[in-house]
Design a protein around this motif. Structure first.
Motif, PDB file in Angstrom:
ATOM      1  N   PHE A  57       6.571   7.334 -55.491  1.00  0.00           N
ATOM      2  CA  PHE A  57       5.784   6.114 -55.646  1.00  0.00           C
ATOM      3  C   PHE A  57       4.557   6.173 -54.737  1.00  0.00           C
ATOM      4  CE2 PHE A  57       4.559   1.760 -54.938  1.00  0.00           C
ATOM      5  CZ  PHE A  57       4.867   1.074 -56.101  1.00  0.00           C
ATOM      6  N   LEU A  58       4.786   6.534 -53.483  1.00  0.00           N
ATOM      7  CA  LEU A  58       3.699   6.607 -52.505  1.00  0.00           C
ATOM      8  C   LEU A  58       2.653   7.642 -52.932  1.00  0.00           C
ATOM      9  CD1 LEU A  58       2.691   5.530 -49.810  1.00  0.00           C
ATOM     10  CD2 LEU A  58       4.152   7.185 -48.671  1.00  0.00           C
ATOM     11  N   ASN A  59       3.100   8.803 -53.346  1.00  0.00           N
ATOM     12  CA  ASN A  59       2.168   9.844 -53.797  1.00  0.00           C
ATOM     13  C   ASN A  59       1.388   9.421 -55.039  1.00  0.00           C
ATOM     14  OD1 ASN A  59       2.916  11.580 -51.742  1.00  0.00           O
ATOM     15  ND2 ASN A  59       4.409  12.671 -52.996  1.00  0.00           N
ATOM     16  N   THR A  60       2.013   8.645 -55.896  1.00  0.00           N
ATOM     17  CA  THR A  60       1.374   8.216 -57.137  1.00  0.00           C
ATOM     18  C   THR A  60       0.362   7.098 -56.914  1.00  0.00           C
ATOM     19  OG1 THR A  60       3.343   8.815 -58.405  1.00  0.00           O
ATOM     20  CG2 THR A  60       1.810   7.278 -59.452  1.00  0.00           C
ATOM     21  N   LEU A  75      11.725   5.786 -42.890  1.00  0.00           N
ATOM     22  CA  LEU A  75      10.537   5.136 -43.457  1.00  0.00           C
ATOM     23  C   LEU A  75       9.290   5.473 -42.644  1.00  0.00           C
ATOM     24  CD1 LEU A  75      11.924   1.634 -44.472  1.00  0.00           C
ATOM     25  CD2 LEU A  75      11.542   3.641 -45.934  1.00  0.00           C
ATOM     26  N   ASN A  76       9.426   5.509 -41.324  1.00  0.00           N
ATOM     27  CA  ASN A  76       8.284   5.885 -40.483  1.00  0.00           C
ATOM     28  C   ASN A  76       7.813   7.296 -40.807  1.00  0.00           C
ATOM     29  OD1 ASN A  76       7.262   3.990 -38.243  1.00  0.00           O
ATOM     30  ND2 ASN A  76       9.457   3.617 -38.270  1.00  0.00           N
ATOM     31  N   LYS A  77       8.746   8.201 -41.025  1.00  0.00           N
ATOM     32  CA  LYS A  77       8.400   9.579 -41.392  1.00  0.00           C
ATOM     33  C   LYS A  77       7.701   9.604 -42.752  1.00  0.00           C
ATOM     34  CE  LYS A  77      10.369  14.174 -41.905  1.00  0.00           C
ATOM     35  NZ  LYS A  77      11.581  14.985 -41.927  1.00  0.00           N
ATOM     36  N   LEU A  78       8.151   8.763 -43.678  1.00  0.00           N
ATOM     37  CA  LEU A  78       7.552   8.686 -45.007  1.00  0.00           C
ATOM     38  C   LEU A  78       6.067   8.341 -44.945  1.00  0.00           C
ATOM     39  CD1 LEU A  78       8.002   8.549 -48.190  1.00  0.00           C
ATOM     40  CD2 LEU A  78       8.366   6.091 -47.828  1.00  0.00           C
ATOM     41  N   HIS A 109      -4.538  -7.985 -50.037  1.00  0.00           N
ATOM     42  CA  HIS A 109      -5.922  -7.506 -50.036  1.00  0.00           C
ATOM     43  C   HIS A 109      -5.967  -6.002 -49.769  1.00  0.00           C
ATOM     44  CE1 HIS A 109     -10.374  -8.576 -49.070  1.00  0.00           C
ATOM     45  NE2 HIS A 109     -10.270  -7.417 -49.673  1.00  0.00           N
ATOM     46  N   SER A 110      -5.134  -5.530 -48.854  1.00  0.00           N
ATOM     47  CA  SER A 110      -5.090  -4.089 -48.581  1.00  0.00           C
ATOM     48  C   SER A 110      -4.625  -3.313 -49.812  1.00  0.00           C
ATOM     49  CB  SER A 110      -4.164  -3.795 -47.396  1.00  0.00           C
ATOM     50  OG  SER A 110      -4.690  -4.360 -46.221  1.00  0.00           O
ATOM     51  N   MET A 111      -3.656  -3.869 -50.535  1.00  0.00           N
ATOM     52  CA  MET A 111      -3.210  -3.203 -51.764  1.00  0.00           C
ATOM     53  C   MET A 111      -4.326  -3.170 -52.803  1.00  0.00           C
ATOM     54  SD  MET A 111       0.819  -4.146 -52.253  1.00  0.00           S
ATOM     55  CE  MET A 111       0.604  -5.908 -52.391  1.00  0.00           C
ATOM     56  N   GLU A 112      -5.147  -4.201 -52.832  1.00  0.00           N
ATOM     57  CA  GLU A 112      -6.293  -4.206 -53.743  1.00  0.00           C
ATOM     58  C   GLU A 112      -7.227  -3.029 -53.417  1.00  0.00           C
ATOM     59  OE1 GLU A 112      -9.344  -7.587 -55.346  1.00  0.00           O
ATOM     60  OE2 GLU A 112      -9.218  -7.348 -53.166  1.00  0.00           O
ATOM     61  N   HIS A 113      -7.233  -2.618 -52.144  1.00  0.00           N
ATOM     62  CA  HIS A 113      -8.065  -1.494 -51.694  1.00  0.00           C
ATOM     63  C   HIS A 113      -7.383  -0.140 -51.905  1.00  0.00           C
ATOM     64  CE1 HIS A 113     -10.772  -4.016 -48.774  1.00  0.00           C
ATOM     65  NE2 HIS A 113     -10.764  -4.484 -50.021  1.00  0.00           N
ATOM     66  N   GLY A 114      -6.143  -0.150 -52.411  1.00  0.00           N
ATOM     67  CA  GLY A 114      -5.448   1.108 -52.669  1.00  0.00           C
ATOM     68  C   GLY A 114      -4.291   1.403 -51.741  1.00  0.00           C
ATOM     69  N   ALA A 115      -3.951   0.460 -50.863  1.00  0.00           N
ATOM     70  CA  ALA A 115      -2.835   0.676 -49.941  1.00  0.00           C
ATOM     71  C   ALA A 115      -1.496   0.490 -50.649  1.00  0.00           C
ATOM     72  CB  ALA A 115      -2.921  -0.298 -48.762  1.00  0.00           C
ATOM     73  N   VAL A 116      -0.474   1.147 -50.123  1.00  0.00           N
ATOM     74  CA  VAL A 116       0.905   0.961 -50.552  1.00  0.00           C
ATOM     75  C   VAL A 116       1.632   0.287 -49.391  1.00  0.00           C
ATOM     76  CG1 VAL A 116       3.057   2.123 -51.162  1.00  0.00           C
ATOM     77  CG2 VAL A 116       0.894   2.931 -52.114  1.00  0.00           C
ATOM     78  N   TRP A 117       2.390  -0.772 -49.711  1.00  0.00           N
ATOM     79  CA  TRP A 117       3.085  -1.563 -48.700  1.00  0.00           C
ATOM     80  C   TRP A 117       4.579  -1.282 -48.794  1.00  0.00           C
ATOM     81  CZ3 TRP A 117       3.159  -7.647 -48.838  1.00  0.00           C
ATOM     82  CH2 TRP A 117       3.647  -8.138 -47.623  1.00  0.00           C
ATOM     83  N   VAL A 118       5.124  -0.675 -47.750  1.00  0.00           N
ATOM     84  CA  VAL A 118       6.551  -0.397 -47.659  1.00  0.00           C
ATOM     85  C   VAL A 118       7.174  -1.494 -46.803  1.00  0.00           C
ATOM     86  CG1 VAL A 118       8.323   1.266 -46.999  1.00  0.00           C
ATOM     87  CG2 VAL A 118       6.075   2.084 -47.778  1.00  0.00           C
ATOM     88  N   ARG A 159      -0.382   9.005 -43.135  1.00  0.00           N
ATOM     89  CA  ARG A 159      -1.064   8.430 -44.300  1.00  0.00           C
ATOM     90  C   ARG A 159      -1.992   7.314 -43.835  1.00  0.00           C
ATOM     91  NH1 ARG A 159       0.882   9.727 -49.469  1.00  0.00           N
ATOM     92  NH2 ARG A 159       2.750  10.998 -49.427  1.00  0.00           N
ATOM     93  N   THR A 160      -3.150   7.231 -44.441  1.00  0.00           N
ATOM     94  CA  THR A 160      -4.141   6.252 -43.995  1.00  0.00           C
ATOM     95  C   THR A 160      -4.175   4.972 -44.822  1.00  0.00           C
ATOM     96  OG1 THR A 160      -5.815   7.404 -45.297  1.00  0.00           O
ATOM     97  CG2 THR A 160      -5.634   8.001 -42.968  1.00  0.00           C
ATOM     98  N   TYR A 161      -3.549   4.961 -45.988  1.00  0.00           N
ATOM     99  CA  TYR A 161      -3.551   3.775 -46.836  1.00  0.00           C
ATOM    100  C   TYR A 161      -2.135   3.287 -47.082  1.00  0.00           C
ATOM    101  CZ  TYR A 161      -8.527   3.499 -47.799  1.00  0.00           C
ATOM    102  OH  TYR A 161      -9.877   3.305 -47.681  1.00  0.00           O
ATOM    103  N   THR A 162      -1.404   3.061 -45.988  1.00  0.00           N
ATOM    104  CA  THR A 162      -0.055   2.509 -46.091  1.00  0.00           C
ATOM    105  C   THR A 162       0.135   1.402 -45.069  1.00  0.00           C
ATOM    106  OG1 THR A 162       0.874   4.150 -44.579  1.00  0.00           O
ATOM    107  CG2 THR A 162       1.015   4.634 -46.940  1.00  0.00           C
ATOM    108  N   LEU A 163       1.009   0.491 -45.427  1.00  0.00           N
ATOM    109  CA  LEU A 163       1.495  -0.553 -44.531  1.00  0.00           C
ATOM    110  C   LEU A 163       3.008  -0.394 -44.474  1.00  0.00           C
ATOM    111  CD1 LEU A 163      -0.453  -3.492 -46.189  1.00  0.00           C
ATOM    112  CD2 LEU A 163      -0.908  -2.622 -43.891  1.00  0.00           C
ATOM    113  N   LEU A 164       3.589  -0.548 -43.304  1.00  0.00           N
ATOM    114  CA  LEU A 164       5.040  -0.541 -43.146  1.00  0.00           C
ATOM    115  C   LEU A 164       5.384  -1.730 -42.280  1.00  0.00           C
ATOM    116  CD1 LEU A 164       7.866   0.797 -43.427  1.00  0.00           C
ATOM    117  CD2 LEU A 164       7.312   2.119 -41.360  1.00  0.00           C
ATOM    118  N   SER A 165       6.246  -2.608 -42.796  1.00  0.00           N
ATOM    119  CA  SER A 165       6.601  -3.799 -42.022  1.00  0.00           C
ATOM    120  C   SER A 165       7.939  -4.365 -42.477  1.00  0.00           C
ATOM    121  CB  SER A 165       5.522  -4.882 -42.177  1.00  0.00           C
ATOM    122  OG  SER A 165       5.524  -5.419 -43.483  1.00  0.00           O
TER     123      SER A 165
END
Length: 167
Positions: A140-143, A96-99, A73-82, A103-109
């Protein structure tokens, strides 16, 4: 005049900003807006779109796996999931944390069972890499962060979020 017009049509356009595909990137075709409670089965690991929970995942950094249905659902909103394998080294995890820092529309898990050590996903897009310092991750993240590929790009990625059992 007509000949000049035709000749101009045949001249290749220069200065156009056409983005080259990211090497190794996979593209999918899922529609947005398909909400359904409960656990879902996805074809990709991790998923890149499809049916998902009506509650999105709060964007941020997690030290435990998060639910696919909320992350989609977050990706549907424009998030990128790492996502990364849980046994990733601390140095690679710091990379990865530095990457994603700031950023406000990312998930890292972490994500058990990944096909490669790191997989980065956006709605209908995915890239699998073997190294946390692979430069394609940043591209990828920037795009795709808040990209046009997301059906509801710009919708919230904070607030009414879930880290609990899928409803």
């Amino acid at each position: 005049m007509k000949a000049l017009f035709l000749a101009l049509l045949l001249i290749p356009l220069t200065g156009c900003t056409r983005t080259k595909a990211i090497e190794g990137e996979k593209v999918f075709q899922y529609e947005g807006g398909l909400h359904q409670p409960g656990r879902q089965t996805y074809k990709e690991t991790p998923p890149v779109g499809g049916v998902h929970n009506s509650i999105w995942q709060h964007c941020g950094v997690y030290d435990r796996p998060i639910y696919n249905e909320h992350a989609v659902h977050s990706m549907e909103h424009g998030a990128v999931w790492v996502t990364y394998r849980p046994d990733l080294s601390q140095d690679d995890l710091a990379t990865l944390n530095k990457l994603v820092d700031g950023r406000t529309y990312t998930l890292l898990s972490p994500y058990p069972g990944l096909p490669t050590p790191v997989v980065i996903s956006a709605w209908n897009r995915q890239l699998q890499v073997n190294r946390a310092d692979d430069p394609r991750l940043k591209r990828f993240l920037n795009t795709y962060e808040l990209g046009k590929q997301a059906p509801e790009s710009g919708s919230p990625c904070v607030g009414d979020a879930s880290t609990s059992e899928t409803q």
